[in-house]
Design a protein around this motif. Structure first.
Motif, PDB file in Angstrom:
ATOM      1  N   ALA A  55       0.814  -1.219   0.000  1.00  0.00           N
ATOM      2  CA  ALA A  55       0.000   0.000   0.000  1.00  0.00           C
ATOM      3  C   ALA A  55       0.842   1.261   0.000  1.00  0.00           C
ATOM      4  N   THR A  56       2.124   1.155   0.354  1.00  0.00           N
ATOM      5  CA  THR A  56       2.957   2.350   0.495  1.00  0.00           C
ATOM      6  C   THR A  56       4.184   2.370  -0.401  1.00  0.00           C
ATOM      7  N   GLY A  57       4.789   1.211  -0.637  1.00  0.00           N
ATOM      8  CA  GLY A  57       6.057   1.181  -1.353  1.00  0.00           C
ATOM      9  C   GLY A  57       7.229   1.541  -0.467  1.00  0.00           C
ATOM     10  N   ALA A  58       7.005   1.642   0.826  1.00  0.00           N
ATOM     11  CA  ALA A  58       8.079   1.977   1.762  1.00  0.00           C
ATOM     12  C   ALA A  58       9.016   0.785   1.934  1.00  0.00           C
ATOM     13  N   ARG A  59      10.223   1.077   2.393  1.00  0.00           N
ATOM     14  CA  ARG A  59      11.169   0.002   2.682  1.00  0.00           C
ATOM     15  C   ARG A  59      10.650  -0.817   3.865  1.00  0.00           C
ATOM     16  N   PHE A 167       8.006  -5.741  -2.778  1.00  0.00           N
ATOM     17  CA  PHE A 167       6.809  -4.909  -2.857  1.00  0.00           C
ATOM     18  C   PHE A 167       7.154  -3.446  -3.131  1.00  0.00           C
ATOM     19  N   ARG A 168       8.337  -3.012  -2.777  1.00  0.00           N
ATOM     20  CA  ARG A 168       8.765  -1.651  -3.124  1.00  0.00           C
ATOM     21  C   ARG A 168       8.938  -1.539  -4.641  1.00  0.00           C
ATOM     22  N   ARG A 169       9.538  -2.529  -5.241  1.00  0.00           N
ATOM     23  CA  ARG A 169       9.669  -2.538  -6.698  1.00  0.00           C
ATOM     24  C   ARG A 169       8.303  -2.655  -7.364  1.00  0.00           C
ATOM     25  N   THR A 170       7.431  -3.431  -6.751  1.00  0.00           N
ATOM     26  CA  THR A 170       6.095  -3.618  -7.309  1.00  0.00           C
ATOM     27  C   THR A 170       5.309  -2.313  -7.300  1.00  0.00           C
ATOM     28  N   VAL A 171       5.325  -1.616  -6.181  1.00  0.00           N
ATOM     29  CA  VAL A 171       4.607  -0.342  -6.090  1.00  0.00           C
ATOM     30  C   VAL A 171       5.162   0.656  -7.102  1.00  0.00           C
ATOM     31  N   GLY A 172       6.486   0.721  -7.216  1.00  0.00           N
ATOM     32  CA  GLY A 172       7.087   1.620  -8.191  1.00  0.00           C
ATOM     33  C   GLY A 172       6.627   1.314  -9.603  1.00  0.00           C
ATOM     34  N   THR A 173       6.587   0.033  -9.943  1.00  0.00           N
ATOM     35  CA  THR A 173       6.181  -0.374 -11.288  1.00  0.00           C
ATOM     36  C   THR A 173       4.705  -0.104 -11.533  1.00  0.00           C
ATOM     37  N   VAL A 174       3.863  -0.412 -10.561  1.00  0.00           N
ATOM     38  CA  VAL A 174       2.415  -0.181 -10.707  1.00  0.00           C
ATOM     39  C   VAL A 174       2.128   1.310 -10.886  1.00  0.00           C
ATOM     40  N   VAL A 175       2.781   2.153 -10.068  1.00  0.00           N
ATOM     41  CA  VAL A 175       2.562   3.594 -10.174  1.00  0.00           C
ATOM     42  C   VAL A 175       3.096   4.112 -11.509  1.00  0.00           C
ATOM     43  N   ARG A 176       4.254   3.630 -11.945  1.00  0.00           N
ATOM     44  CA  ARG A 176       4.810   4.041 -13.238  1.00  0.00           C
ATOM     45  C   ARG A 176       3.857   3.718 -14.379  1.00  0.00           C
TER      46      ARG A 176
END
Length: 224
Positions: A55-59, A167-176
């Motif tokens: 939900a956040t993409g935080a470390r 999940f940090r990589r996942t959030v980055g990719t989804v937002v991109r």
């Protein structure tokens, strides 16, 4: 006179929506199973941990360092403010919260999607909204090593590559994919866009629809 050995960099891999559903299912099954044993259920905090990561993409260490004072579930929209990280030096020192982010980066506030709000709400009864959000049974900080081990034990072989940092990589990719690379950079709070693009975004392997431009170049209208 010797050449420097080149290190091959693994391509960034994001969790797909179908894989995330499978992760959720596996984690839920793991945390509700005791294999006939008594005592506390394993990975008690694991489901909410996975949800907040996604939900956040935080470390992972930043998520575990969240305090209830950093969370505002009643705001519109709801937010969490990331302003510390959890450090575990093993024999070199006890598990503790560092009141600063990686590289002394400034605090970073992100808005929460509904599933993130639901995950945090589920933890209210665990800690009473005081101190750590992801609190141990005695109210202390929860070790990333323990949750990493629980996730590894919960996932089937085909998902064994998924780690908390995935999940940090996942959030980055989804937002991109939905909002562009600059939005992904802002979500992940990177100073440089190149850091986001090189280390956190799964490479796009499908070209955009540029037929109209190519038809125009070739001297034809797109409708011909």
């Amino acid at each position: 006179g010797t050449a420097v050995a080149k290190r091959s960099r693994k391509p960034v891999r994001a969790v797909t929506a179908a894989e995330f559903a499978a992760v959720r299912k596996s984690v839920a099954a793991y945390t509700t199973s005791r294999d006939g044993r008594g005592g506390p259920r394993p990975g008690r905090l694991l489901p909410a941990f996975v949800e907040v990561l996604a939900a956040t993409g935080a470390r992972p260490g930043e998520v575990l360092a969240l305090r209830w004072s950093d969370v505002d579930l009643l705001a519109d929209p709801p937010t969490v403010t990331i302003n510390g990280t959890l450090l575990d030096h093993g024999a070199a020192g006890p598990l503790h919260r560092q009141d600063a982010r990686k590289h002394d980066a400034p605090e970073h506030t992100v808005t929460l999607p509904k599933f993130g709000v639901e995950a945090l709400t589920s933890l209210v009864g665990e800690s009473g909204m005081a101190g750590p959000v992801f609190a141990t049974r005695d109210g202390g900080w929860c070790s990333l090593a323990n949750l990493r081990r629980c996730l590894r034990d919960a996932l089937p072989e085909e998902l064994s590559w998924v780690t908390p940092h995935s999940f940090r990589r996942t959030v980055g990719t989804v937002v991109r994919d939905a909002h562009g690379s600059e939005a992904a950079q802002q979500q992940l709070s990177h100073t440089e866009l190149s850091t986001t693009e090189r280390h956190y975004l799964q490479r796009q392997t499908t070209g955009p629809d540029v037929r109209a431009a190519l038809e125009k170049f070739a001297g034809r209208e797109s409708g011909d």
